[in-house]
Scaffold this active site. Sequence first.
Site, PDB file in Angstrom:
ATOM      1  N   THR A  23       4.947  -3.717   4.004  1.00  0.00           N
ATOM      2  CA  THR A  23       5.227  -3.735   2.566  1.00  0.00           C
ATOM      3  C   THR A  23       5.228  -5.143   1.978  1.00  0.00           C
ATOM      4  O   THR A  23       5.115  -5.307   0.780  1.00  0.00           O
ATOM      5  CB  THR A  23       6.590  -3.078   2.239  1.00  0.00           C
ATOM      6  OG1 THR A  23       7.528  -3.461   3.233  1.00  0.00           O
ATOM      7  CG2 THR A  23       6.461  -1.579   2.200  1.00  0.00           C
ATOM      8  N   GLY A  24       5.368  -6.135   2.830  1.00  0.00           N
ATOM      9  CA  GLY A  24       5.361  -7.510   2.322  1.00  0.00           C
ATOM     10  C   GLY A  24       3.974  -7.906   1.849  1.00  0.00           C
ATOM     11  O   GLY A  24       2.990  -7.180   2.026  1.00  0.00           O
ATOM     12  N   PHE A  25       3.903  -9.080   1.241  1.00  0.00           N
ATOM     13  CA  PHE A  25       2.620  -9.529   0.694  1.00  0.00           C
ATOM     14  C   PHE A  25       1.582  -9.760   1.794  1.00  0.00           C
ATOM     15  O   PHE A  25       0.431  -9.371   1.665  1.00  0.00           O
ATOM     16  CB  PHE A  25       2.804 -10.811  -0.119  1.00  0.00           C
ATOM     17  CG  PHE A  25       3.544 -10.603  -1.410  1.00  0.00           C
ATOM     18  CD1 PHE A  25       3.582  -9.371  -2.044  1.00  0.00           C
ATOM     19  CD2 PHE A  25       4.197 -11.676  -2.015  1.00  0.00           C
ATOM     20  CE1 PHE A  25       4.254  -9.194  -3.247  1.00  0.00           C
ATOM     21  CE2 PHE A  25       4.864 -11.511  -3.221  1.00  0.00           C
ATOM     22  CZ  PHE A  25       4.896 -10.273  -3.833  1.00  0.00           C
ATOM     23  N   THR A  26       1.982 -10.411   2.891  1.00  0.00           N
ATOM     24  CA  THR A  26       0.989 -10.664   3.930  1.00  0.00           C
ATOM     25  C   THR A  26       0.639  -9.370   4.666  1.00  0.00           C
ATOM     26  O   THR A  26      -0.497  -9.200   5.103  1.00  0.00           O
ATOM     27  CB  THR A  26       1.472 -11.729   4.930  1.00  0.00           C
ATOM     28  OG1 THR A  26       2.764 -11.368   5.404  1.00  0.00           O
ATOM     29  CG2 THR A  26       1.548 -13.092   4.274  1.00  0.00           C
ATOM     30  N   CYS A 158       1.223 -21.767   5.910  1.00  0.00           N
ATOM     31  CA  CYS A 158       0.207 -22.020   4.889  1.00  0.00           C
ATOM     32  C   CYS A 158       0.143 -23.497   4.498  1.00  0.00           C
ATOM     33  O   CYS A 158      -0.945 -24.071   4.397  1.00  0.00           O
ATOM     34  CB  CYS A 158       0.416 -21.145   3.669  1.00  0.00           C
ATOM     35  SG  CYS A 158       2.038 -21.279   2.921  1.00  0.00           S
ATOM     36  N   ASN A 322      -2.994 -19.289   0.179  1.00  0.00           N
ATOM     37  CA  ASN A 322      -1.915 -19.247   1.175  1.00  0.00           C
ATOM     38  C   ASN A 322      -1.813 -17.887   1.866  1.00  0.00           C
ATOM     39  O   ASN A 322      -1.379 -17.802   3.009  1.00  0.00           O
ATOM     40  CB  ASN A 322      -0.572 -19.586   0.522  1.00  0.00           C
ATOM     41  CG  ASN A 322      -0.195 -18.603  -0.573  1.00  0.00           C
ATOM     42  OD1 ASN A 322      -1.000 -18.351  -1.479  1.00  0.00           O
ATOM     43  ND2 ASN A 322       0.995 -18.047  -0.518  1.00  0.00           N
TER      44      ASN A 322
END
Lengths: 358, 358, 358, 358
Positions: A23-26, A158, A322
């Site tokens: 569910t996280g961005f990455t 990043c 990033n």
Amino acid sequence: MTVDAEASGAAADAYTASVVGGTGFTGGELLRLLAGHPNFEVVQATSRSADNMTVGRSHPNLRGLDLRFSDPEDLESVDVLFAATPHGVSMERIDEFTEAADTVVDLSADFRLPEADAYDEWYDGHESPEYLERAEYALPEINRGNLPGADLIAGGGCNATATILGLKPLVDAGALGPESGEVVVDVKVGSSEGGAGGGAASSHPERSGVVRPYAPTGHRHEAEIEAYIGLSVSFTVHAVDMVRGASATCHVFPDEPVSKGDLWGAYRDAYADEPFERIVSGGGGVYRYPEPKAVAGTNHGEVGFELDPGNRRVVVFSAIDNMMKGSAGQAVHAANVALGLPETAGLEFDGLHPVGAP
Amino acid sequence: MTVDAEASGAAADAYTASVVGGTGFTGGELLRLLAGHPNFEVVQATSRSADNMTVGRSHPNLRGLDLRFSDPEDLESVDVLFAATPHGVSMERIDEFTEAADTVVDLSADFRLPEADAYDEWYDGHESPEYLERAEYALPEINRGNLPGADLIAGGGCNATATILGLKPLVDAGALGPESGEVVVDVKVGSSEGGAGGGAASSHPERSGVVRPYAPTGHRHEAEIEAYIGLSVSFTVHAVDMVRGASATCHVFPDEPVSKGDLWGAYRDAYADEPFERIVSGGGGVYRYPEPKAVAGTNHGEVGFELDPGNRRVVVFSAIDNMMKGSAGQAVHAANVALGLPETAGLEFDGLHPVGAP
Amino acid sequence: MTVDAEASGAAADAYTASVVGGTGFTGGELLRLLAGHPNFEVVQATSRSADNMTVGRSHPNLRGLDLRFSDPEDLESVDVLFAATPHGVSMERIDEFTEAADTVVDLSADFRLPEADAYDEWYDGHESPEYLERAEYALPEINRGNLPGADLIAGGGCNATATILGLKPLVDAGALGPESGEVVVDVKVGSSEGGAGGGAASSHPERSGVVRPYAPTGHRHEAEIEAYIGLSVSFTVHAVDMVRGASATCHVFPDEPVSKGDLWGAYRDAYADEPFERIVSGGGGVYRYPEPKAVAGTNHGEVGFELDPGNRRVVVFSAIDNMMKGSAGQAVHAANVALGLPETAGLEFDGLHPVGAP
Amino acid sequence: MTVDAEASGAAADAYTASVVGGTGFTGGELLRLLAGHPNFEVVQATSRSADNMTVGRSHPNLRGLDLRFSDPEDLESVDVLFAATPHGVSMERIDEFTEAADTVVDLSADFRLPEADAYDEWYDGHESPEYLERAEYALPEINRGNLPGADLIAGGGCNATATILGLKPLVDAGALGPESGEVVVDVKVGSSEGGAGGGAASSHPERSGVVRPYAPTGHRHEAEIEAYIGLSVSFTVHAVDMVRGASATCHVFPDEPVSKGDLWGAYRDAYADEPFERIVSGGGGVYRYPEPKAVAGTNHGEVGFELDPGNRRVVVFSAIDNMMKGSAGQAVHAANVALGLPETAGLEFDGLHPVGAP
């Protein structure tokens, strides 16, 4: 390898993959890349908070994907497990991860640094130091030779990635080294670096339009830079108004005078054959130097440089997304190398123009 | 002085003022400040392109102001003439300006540098070098003592102003000097710095969300910094996504080790009594260091610092609104000092919270 | 068709293509899409202003593309010519275009409207009205059946496309018609709609953060909406702070009461089998209705709706990327249909999350 | 009145004030306005979460203010108490508030609607309905006559305020009424409307660059519009990328045809003498219609209109700063009227140009 390459249609080599922490961005970025990758089939994406919900509910760009999150406690066996969990989780669960998968690619900081001591100094120690030696740093531009066959791959940070990509050609060319003078690295990053959680400082009213010194000194990525290119840098990170992107401006004072031609030589030697790095330095038009916008959504990195003759300074610019070159894209790139796949497989997207604050 | 202080109601001292070059961004900012200033009455605003149009047509915040632009060739006699024309105009018209007004405040670069030689090196020479000696640098924090009675005042450049305000306390405290090691200044500025003209690089689609190295080396403000605080700095300017604001991050390596207490001492000595500078360094909440957002629309500047013990680095942050403390506000502040008015007259606005990309 | 499908490796069908007007935003988007398209080979991109320069100089995402602009007066023979020139150019040069290519896809307004009279009313007349009858409207969701074999295809306008995609299902379901009550369409668009030229209103300082009524009434796309779905709409367009994206909010008052189930039925009937349209209406998470961000960079469109029981209003939301579904993506989609290629060929990119002001 | 006007220097009339709920955005805006107001002295600002901290820690623009938050349970006696608490708090604590102050100005929704029934329908009922009759609606343009001497003043909602200011002149002129046809109001608001709390949808990565339908139907402000100008409107609210600002576009179909002259007449009749409303309709330059940017940070409202002859539509644009004219500024304006002070006291700031996403 889970399928018979001969019998398979599209892909000669096909691997099953899972994303832990989807569910996280990455995690979302990994799911996007793997769903479009010719050699991977995502068989599991886990999420504690969104268990049993569609991945498209968390990541609107994936609304078309027929996949639901499942419980992270119940890992399926796969060829490659990508861990996109918060720092600290992978070092706790690494036994489970390595048991579930032939190859583990961890995007957190948990296996980035080669020495357990460094975790004592920069983090809160390490719970599974015995894995650190096995872990290979994911960035192929730095560590391509050691990736094939690796069973534990540690994605770079990043800001460290942007900095390393900017400075390594000077180190390799002998223009920079541990004994050189000051190396000042001034980084500007987007809000996605803070992850999907958020807090007051990440809220839109407070975060819009900022130039905010969020890590004036002591950023953990210093340790990573020192570990991989042997430089102790003076490192400062600012939050600026974009969502994706990290831009490292490196102010370097080489021991010996260098010429513009020397710089072109050093960077060409380093990156002429790299599939994702490009040198952007001067020239015409609006985009004359590296810019995060120009690589947003892609696995490309841009490096450029300029010479300040009066004070023998070299200014190096290095820009990445990033979330891509600085995280999920780097992880897929490393997996491609580890498995012997074409390096650019699944990473062909070249980005958009124009694009706003990507 | 044009009115009898006894007979006047609101203001004990009242002066007539004109703004030459009123359609540009800094011209508009001057008009806003002077219209709200208790001691000034704007009797003329000139514009070639908008001759006879209301000022509100160019500056929507001034729609309520009953004033029309007039021909710049036809200057009225005033107490104070503020010139907000492009670089090069004031040096051509300075005879006219000084004839029309007792005091001329020029916001361009034309009288900023004390030596004509510097104009040969950094600009295209100077057409009226005989005025350079008469000109006083506008920044009161640097030059307060010489402003009273000055008849030609030269406004500082925005990036130079931010840098000078950040570094001067260290110079005054003896921690920094011409013989010190490298001083790296990494500046981030908003799009208003480019003025109202624009071009492809300033268009919204291309300029949104950028971290763009627009002056990697060789920025003209280096000359100004050297002239006023005696430091040769390694200077790089980036465009970022905001409209107003300039933020200078100065990476300094003092000759002798300094402590946090030394730094607080140096900055308090410099700014404790300054009406517009405030020290913001650590502490809690979202805004722990200087940020352009926190001073947008105001004449305030914020400075802060942090110590990087490992490498003896001091990181100094200095944030201003480039249109205010970096231009029009500085000009009005200097005029206040020159005329013996309260320093904060007309400059009381304290800014907004929250505010987006100001 | 220029190659033998049997002998070709990657693509069963391969076509040569040219882009006339390649420096503009839609020209760049066409070049991006065609470069990644398995069935097209770009053999020419023209530009008067950038003749002989690399396409990457204008479009930084295409820095890796080995292609230079050539003189637009010197058209090569191709299978498909895409014209991305300003309105008025194609109607002048259409003879040349059709001579140079078997299929012409024009992205301007020049062949969008079926009647020459409409050009007299909404534009400055038409110079080649004899072509209007041959032209097929590009939007497959409206005109799929007539595209195969078409030799002149006219791309839809972005605001009209968003509106048509939002309202057509209601028209087809009989809930809306020429005799219905008021249909109010309130559109919000990004700055890329203004093209690469720019002017004061498009400059970053003036355009940032706006909610600007730029076409309160009388927008030309009204004619297109009326032509293709037979509705006279009350149309207003606002500029908002994004670069890519068009979002149409349609306020509709159906003659007869409709239920939520009726609405789902109408939209499913229309779009269940469409490869690019998806219905997003309520549900959980952050992105509960159509949003331009969720489709930025893609050829997807999102539609959603809500019922306002008190006043029998249906609110319909339709979001697209104005440069993709509203222009270049639509053009490639139409070309795919015209040539019998898979509809999604070259249009597979699913977008990013998170993304800023795309 | 707490001080002897004769003995006081600056202000003929001086009042003590408190702000209950001072850490929120509107609380901060009240503190800013009152600190600069010639007739008010803030003697208390309360906050549960930031008890004993400086107000500048929450609101960086107020770093220069020597004031600390205190416990909201311990109210001091003041002339005017401004309540900037979340909806529901004031109706619980209204007895305390009225006991502590001669005049209470509540910025929440708790006393906005004149009828308790409406709270049952649109909110979760009302706990102190006996106060509703005493409460006076704060917007002077609507209710100036009833404010002098009022002891409970209820601030309007920001979206309702923008809408009411846009439509009231047409109602007063007889062009619009309860029996008129559809009135569609399409509102665009900034992120500050969501308050300082935030959540995933308000985080910078998710909230940047949106055109997000956050209240497709059923927004509570409909009740307020109906209560004060007698119109049932079709109301939809979108979140767009700005921090401050609310812009209402009202699509109106008057019963009888109206001319441009009629419209000018109606709006001039309504607002020619209003100190804060200005009519912006057509004309030249970049800002030809109302825009939130043009009033950001100020108590001004802008209204404008255009006629769509084909369908008898009038489009009305109304722009305000949601935190000012839509909240804190309106509250201070109302207090000025209630106490017989000059209406513009403390509200003179005219805004900035250029400004980004304010």
